[in-house]
Design a protein around this motif. Structure first.
Motif, PDB file in Angstrom:
ATOM      1  N   GLN A   7      27.486  57.111  47.521  1.00  0.00           N
ATOM      2  CA  GLN A   7      27.978  58.458  47.304  1.00  0.00           C
ATOM      3  C   GLN A   7      29.088  58.417  46.263  1.00  0.00           C
ATOM      4  O   GLN A   7      29.587  57.339  45.926  1.00  0.00           O
ATOM      5  N   VAL A   8      29.458  59.580  45.723  1.00  0.00           N
ATOM      6  CA  VAL A   8      30.490  59.652  44.699  1.00  0.00           C
ATOM      7  C   VAL A   8      31.741  60.289  45.291  1.00  0.00           C
ATOM      8  O   VAL A   8      31.658  61.262  46.047  1.00  0.00           O
ATOM      9  N   GLU A   9      32.894  59.706  44.956  1.00  0.00           N
ATOM     10  CA  GLU A   9      34.175  60.221  45.412  1.00  0.00           C
ATOM     11  C   GLU A   9      34.820  61.004  44.262  1.00  0.00           C
ATOM     12  O   GLU A   9      35.023  60.465  43.169  1.00  0.00           O
ATOM     13  N   ILE A  10      35.140  62.270  44.495  1.00  0.00           N
ATOM     14  CA  ILE A  10      35.826  63.098  43.491  1.00  0.00           C
ATOM     15  C   ILE A  10      37.310  63.103  43.814  1.00  0.00           C
ATOM     16  O   ILE A  10      37.720  63.491  44.908  1.00  0.00           O
ATOM     17  N   ALA A  11      38.127  62.623  42.834  1.00  0.00           N
ATOM     18  CA  ALA A  11      39.589  62.590  42.997  1.00  0.00           C
ATOM     19  C   ALA A  11      40.198  63.572  42.003  1.00  0.00           C
ATOM     20  O   ALA A  11      40.068  63.399  40.792  1.00  0.00           O
ATOM     21  N   VAL A  12      40.859  64.613  42.495  1.00  0.00           N
ATOM     22  CA  VAL A  12      41.402  65.688  41.659  1.00  0.00           C
ATOM     23  C   VAL A  12      42.890  65.441  41.430  1.00  0.00           C
ATOM     24  O   VAL A  12      43.657  65.250  42.378  1.00  0.00           O
ATOM     25  N   ARG A  13      43.318  65.457  40.144  1.00  0.00           N
ATOM     26  CA  ARG A  13      44.727  65.277  39.768  1.00  0.00           C
ATOM     27  C   ARG A  13      45.380  66.630  39.519  1.00  0.00           C
ATOM     28  O   ARG A  13      44.744  67.561  39.015  1.00  0.00           O
ATOM     29  N   ASP A  14      46.680  66.700  39.837  1.00  0.00           N
ATOM     30  CA  ASP A  14      47.420  67.938  39.569  1.00  0.00           C
ATOM     31  C   ASP A  14      47.685  68.131  38.084  1.00  0.00           C
ATOM     32  O   ASP A  14      47.673  69.254  37.576  1.00  0.00           O
ATOM     33  N   SER A  15      47.975  67.029  37.362  1.00  0.00           N
ATOM     34  CA  SER A  15      48.283  67.127  35.936  1.00  0.00           C
ATOM     35  C   SER A  15      47.717  65.908  35.218  1.00  0.00           C
ATOM     36  O   SER A  15      47.499  64.861  35.850  1.00  0.00           O
ATOM     37  N   PRO A  16      47.501  66.009  33.923  1.00  0.00           N
ATOM     38  CA  PRO A  16      46.934  64.878  33.186  1.00  0.00           C
ATOM     39  C   PRO A  16      47.958  63.762  33.015  1.00  0.00           C
ATOM     40  O   PRO A  16      49.174  64.015  32.991  1.00  0.00           O
ATOM     41  N   PRO A  17      47.528  62.506  32.867  1.00  0.00           N
ATOM     42  CA  PRO A  17      48.468  61.407  32.639  1.00  0.00           C
ATOM     43  C   PRO A  17      48.893  61.356  31.176  1.00  0.00           C
ATOM     44  O   PRO A  17      48.311  62.007  30.309  1.00  0.00           O
ATOM     45  N   LYS A  18      49.927  60.573  30.883  1.00  0.00           N
ATOM     46  CA  LYS A  18      50.331  60.354  29.507  1.00  0.00           C
ATOM     47  C   LYS A  18      49.258  59.556  28.767  1.00  0.00           C
ATOM     48  O   LYS A  18      48.567  58.724  29.373  1.00  0.00           O
ATOM     49  N   PRO A  19      49.130  59.773  27.475  1.00  0.00           N
ATOM     50  CA  PRO A  19      48.213  58.920  26.706  1.00  0.00           C
ATOM     51  C   PRO A  19      48.783  57.501  26.612  1.00  0.00           C
ATOM     52  O   PRO A  19      49.974  57.274  26.863  1.00  0.00           O
ATOM     53  N   THR A  20      47.952  56.579  26.239  1.00  0.00           N
ATOM     54  CA  THR A  20      48.362  55.185  26.080  1.00  0.00           C
ATOM     55  C   THR A  20      48.410  54.840  24.598  1.00  0.00           C
ATOM     56  O   THR A  20      47.443  55.077  23.873  1.00  0.00           O
ATOM     57  N   VAL A  21      49.553  54.292  24.141  1.00  0.00           N
ATOM     58  CA  VAL A  21      49.711  53.874  22.745  1.00  0.00           C
ATOM     59  C   VAL A  21      49.854  52.358  22.709  1.00  0.00           C
ATOM     60  O   VAL A  21      50.733  51.799  23.376  1.00  0.00           O
ATOM     61  N   SER A  22      49.000  51.701  21.943  1.00  0.00           N
ATOM     62  CA  SER A  22      49.033  50.242  21.838  1.00  0.00           C
ATOM     63  C   SER A  22      49.005  49.836  20.374  1.00  0.00           C
ATOM     64  O   SER A  22      48.503  50.575  19.512  1.00  0.00           O
ATOM     65  N   LEU A  23      49.548  48.670  20.103  1.00  0.00           N
ATOM     66  CA  LEU A  23      49.583  48.131  18.743  1.00  0.00           C
ATOM     67  C   LEU A  23      48.617  46.956  18.671  1.00  0.00           C
ATOM     68  O   LEU A  23      48.719  45.997  19.453  1.00  0.00           O
ATOM     69  N   LEU A  24      47.681  47.043  17.740  1.00  0.00           N
ATOM     70  CA  LEU A  24      46.688  45.984  17.551  1.00  0.00           C
ATOM     71  C   LEU A  24      46.959  45.278  16.231  1.00  0.00           C
ATOM     72  O   LEU A  24      47.149  45.928  15.191  1.00  0.00           O
ATOM     73  N   LYS A  25      46.964  43.971  16.284  1.00  0.00           N
ATOM     74  CA  LYS A  25      47.080  43.154  15.071  1.00  0.00           C
ATOM     75  C   LYS A  25      45.940  42.153  15.086  1.00  0.00           C
ATOM     76  O   LYS A  25      45.805  41.376  16.031  1.00  0.00           O
ATOM     77  N   ASP A  26      45.116  42.180  14.050  1.00  0.00           N
ATOM     78  CA  ASP A  26      43.906  41.354  13.996  1.00  0.00           C
ATOM     79  C   ASP A  26      43.051  41.600  15.234  1.00  0.00           C
ATOM     80  O   ASP A  26      42.516  40.671  15.846  1.00  0.00           O
ATOM     81  N   GLN A  27      42.948  42.868  15.623  1.00  0.00           N
ATOM     82  CA  GLN A  27      42.164  43.320  16.777  1.00  0.00           C
ATOM     83  C   GLN A  27      42.685  42.781  18.107  1.00  0.00           C
ATOM     84  O   GLN A  27      41.992  42.865  19.124  1.00  0.00           O
ATOM     85  N   GLN A  28      43.889  42.234  18.115  1.00  0.00           N
ATOM     86  CA  GLN A  28      44.511  41.766  19.349  1.00  0.00           C
ATOM     87  C   GLN A  28      45.740  42.620  19.648  1.00  0.00           C
ATOM     88  O   GLN A  28      46.541  42.910  18.750  1.00  0.00           O
ATOM     89  N   GLU A  29      45.889  42.998  20.923  1.00  0.00           N
ATOM     90  CA  GLU A  29      47.006  43.856  21.284  1.00  0.00           C
ATOM     91  C   GLU A  29      48.312  43.073  21.315  1.00  0.00           C
ATOM     92  O   GLU A  29      48.397  41.972  21.881  1.00  0.00           O
ATOM     93  N   VAL A  30      49.347  43.627  20.674  1.00  0.00           N
ATOM     94  CA  VAL A  30      50.695  43.067  20.732  1.00  0.00           C
ATOM     95  C   VAL A  30      51.378  43.716  21.927  1.00  0.00           C
ATOM     96  O   VAL A  30      51.729  44.895  21.884  1.00  0.00           O
TER      97      VAL A  30
END
Length: 583
Positions: free
Chosen positions: A134-157
């Motif tokens: 079965q599928v579980e539906i989880a409802v959030r009150d507000s959206p989360p913050k976006p995620t910002v990452s830095l990639l160097k040579d396709q690797q995350e710093v």
């Protein structure tokens, strides 16, 4: 990728994963997140037993129930605007499609849901636990913050946002997609603002569950301490909700804009003092300043330090002074051939390669490169700019396991690691484990056999008791024990135990018997008692009679006579012998 492509991809993936075509089954995610006031998307594929395939028509009802006691129907494809949940089921029943969108979800819609297919014919089936997922539906009150990452040579710093000047970087912002039909919008800003428009490429794409936006550019010293901010805008209850996340760059660069100053400014009166100051822009900050006079050729250092002070000046101090600046940071790039570390545990082997430049890594069996198959699966993980990890999982026993090796190579060399053979898990378990019922049964059988053997030995000893004080000569075969010799007329009688004789002669058991010995050369008159060794020279016939015989000299048959031969030792034939003479 549009909504239908996403749905089709999920359906095909579900078919491959399930591998079931002739029974009831369903493919569903375990959990889907929803944003209150927005929509939720549920990828879904169902399967039916082949005996009902003719009953499945496009007029079949596709129904969703909220699990509980009792379960509650919340959506019916035949009347999508009448249930507690409104939305749409995509595709047709014949396509076995149950992918669904529910609109305007709220906190009351939190819970577990199952699917039901229902036709006017025989086909009526609910895909409910415990037999189905079965599928579980989880409802959030507000959206989360976006995620910002830095990639160097396709690797995350991950730790520090610090990069070298001249390197190419990728700033990535990602946010979750709650409703594919009204996804969030991602925008970038920077401080200072003008840097965002200088040689920076922006790319944006939408994946199944994420929206991603990239900033790709080459770092300069002007990007040092610049803050980049990503803003995600979501639709919720007919209004926009924004969330932000920022990242500040730290750029390492050589000294720039080096300058020198004189204090006090202007001319200097002889005998006075003057201070020369040097400054420079660098990251990390300059640690070493050196002063030179350009009147010397070649230039020789006058003094080190950011400030140069001259006291009691005279005309020889006149001239041009040069300041140089150096910061303490230096990047040393040492390149080397791969080095391998590995381990193998039953059916899982792990290999890590470390080299510069980054090495490649592969598995070989008898010299042939292994790939993902029904026998093996390989997963690779990049650990950094110079390291790579590979995991080999063996699903079935492989032949020539002694030739399994991990191989790595880069431009400076190669390295390999050969693995010892590992037996199949089932074989090893057989060799190293005990089957306890078999051990107990074997012990019981062994104990029973020992008990039977002991009983047989006891019975045998009772039927054939071993007389005490008996000795037997291996050469003569004559056995006499506790024997008394008496004289009666012209004969001497030897009284013996028939049980002891039966062990030698194998005669049937009888009552007490009598044996007589004829001494052909005896001299009775002398009254001499002789030892066994002398007696052996004087007789050679033993007469055996039963207790019922009256005449010891009668009824002597040839089979009742036994020769006594090779009687040579007194100790080996008689243990207790007494001779009684009657005068």
């Amino acid at each position: 990728m549009n909504m239908m492509e996403i749905s089709l991809t999920f359906l095909l993936t579900g078919c491959l994963i399930q591998g079931v075509f002739c029974v009831f089954n369903i493919s569903l995610p375990e959990t889907v997140e929803a944003l209150q006031g927005s929509c939720v998307f549920i990828p879904c594929t169902f399967y039916i037993d082949q005996q009902y395939k003719d009953d499945l028509t496009d007029s079949a009802k596709r129904i969703w129930f909220k699990d509980g006691d009792p379960a509650t129907p919340v959506f019916d494809s035949s009347s999508p605007d009448t249930g507690p949940l409104r939305g749409e089921i995509f595709g047709t029943p014949r396509e076995k499609n149950c992918t669904t969108r529910f609109d305007n979800v709220s906190q009351s819609h939190n819970g577990s849901y199952y699917f039901r297919i229902e036709t006017s014919d025989r086909l009526k089936h609910s895909y409910r636990r415990p037999a189905f997922s079965q599928v579980e539906i989880a409802v959030r009150d507000s959206p989360p913050k976006p995620t910002v990452s830095l990639l160097k040579d396709q690797q995350e710093v991950k730790k520090v946002t610090e990069v070298m000047e001249g390197s190419s970087v990728n700033l990535r912002c990602s946010t979750k997609i709650f409703c594919p039909f009204s996804p969030a919008v991602l925008t970038w800003s920077s401080s200072p603002e003008h840097l965002l428009s200088e040689n920076i490429t922006q790319q944006q794409r939408q994946e199944q569950t994420e929206l991603i936006s990239d900033l790709i550019f080459t770092v300069t010293h002007r990007h040092h301490s610049t803050t980049f901010t990503c803003t995600a805008t979501h639709q919720q209850f007919q209004r926009q909700i924004t969330k932000q996340e920022s990242r500040t760059l730290r750029v390492q660069y050589a000294p720039k804009n080096t300058s020198a100053h004189v204090s006090p400014s202007g001319f200097v009166v002889e005998g006075g003092s003057v201070t020369l100051s040097c400054s420079s822009d660098a990251n990390p900050p300059v640690l070493n300043y050196t002063w030179y006079r350009d009147t010397e050729d070649p230039l020789k250092p006058v003094q080190t330090g950011q400030n140069l002070t001259i006291n009691n000046t005279d005309p020889t101090h006149s001239g041009r002074y040069v300041c140089t600046a150096q910061n303490a940071s230096v990047l040393l790039d040492v390149q080397f051939a791969p080095k391998i570390s590995s381990s193998c545990n039953q059916r899982i082997c792990v290999c890590e390669a470390h080299g510069n430049p980054a090495p490649k890594l592969e598995w070989r069996l008898s010299g042939n490169v292994l790939a993902n198959s029904t026998n093996t699966s390989i997963s690779n993980e990049i650990l950094g700019s110079t390291s790579l990890k590979s995991i080999l999982t063996i699903h079935q026993p492989l032949t020539d396991m002694t030739l399994l090796q991990c191989f790595s190579a880069n431009t400076y060399g190669t390295a390999s690691q050969q693995f010892p053979p590992y037996p199949d898990a089932s074989t090893q378990e057989t060799k190293t484990s005990f089957h306890h019922p078999s051990v107990l049964l074997g012990a019981a059988v062994g104990a029973s056999a020992m008990m039977i053997l002991c009983i047989m030995l006891i019975c045998y000893e009772r039927r054939n008791p071993k007389p005490s004080g008996t000795r037997q000569d291996n050469t003569s075969g004559l056995l006499l024990a506790q024997t008394a010799i008496a004289s009666d007329s012209d004969s001497e009688f030897v009284h013996g135990n028939e049980d002891m004789l039966s062990a030698v002669t194998q005669r049937p058991p009888k009552s007490l018997n009598y044996s007589s010995i004829d001494f052909t050369n005896a001299e009775q008159a002398s009254g001499e008692i002789r030892g066994a060794s002398s007696l052996a020279d004087e007789y050679d016939v033993v007469h055996h009679r039963s207790a019922s015989a009256t005449d010891p000299d009668q009824d002597q048959s040839p089979r009742d006579k036994e020769k006594i031969t090779d009687v040579s030792s007194e100790d080996t034939i008689y243990e207790n012998m007494t001779r009684r003479l009657v005068v």
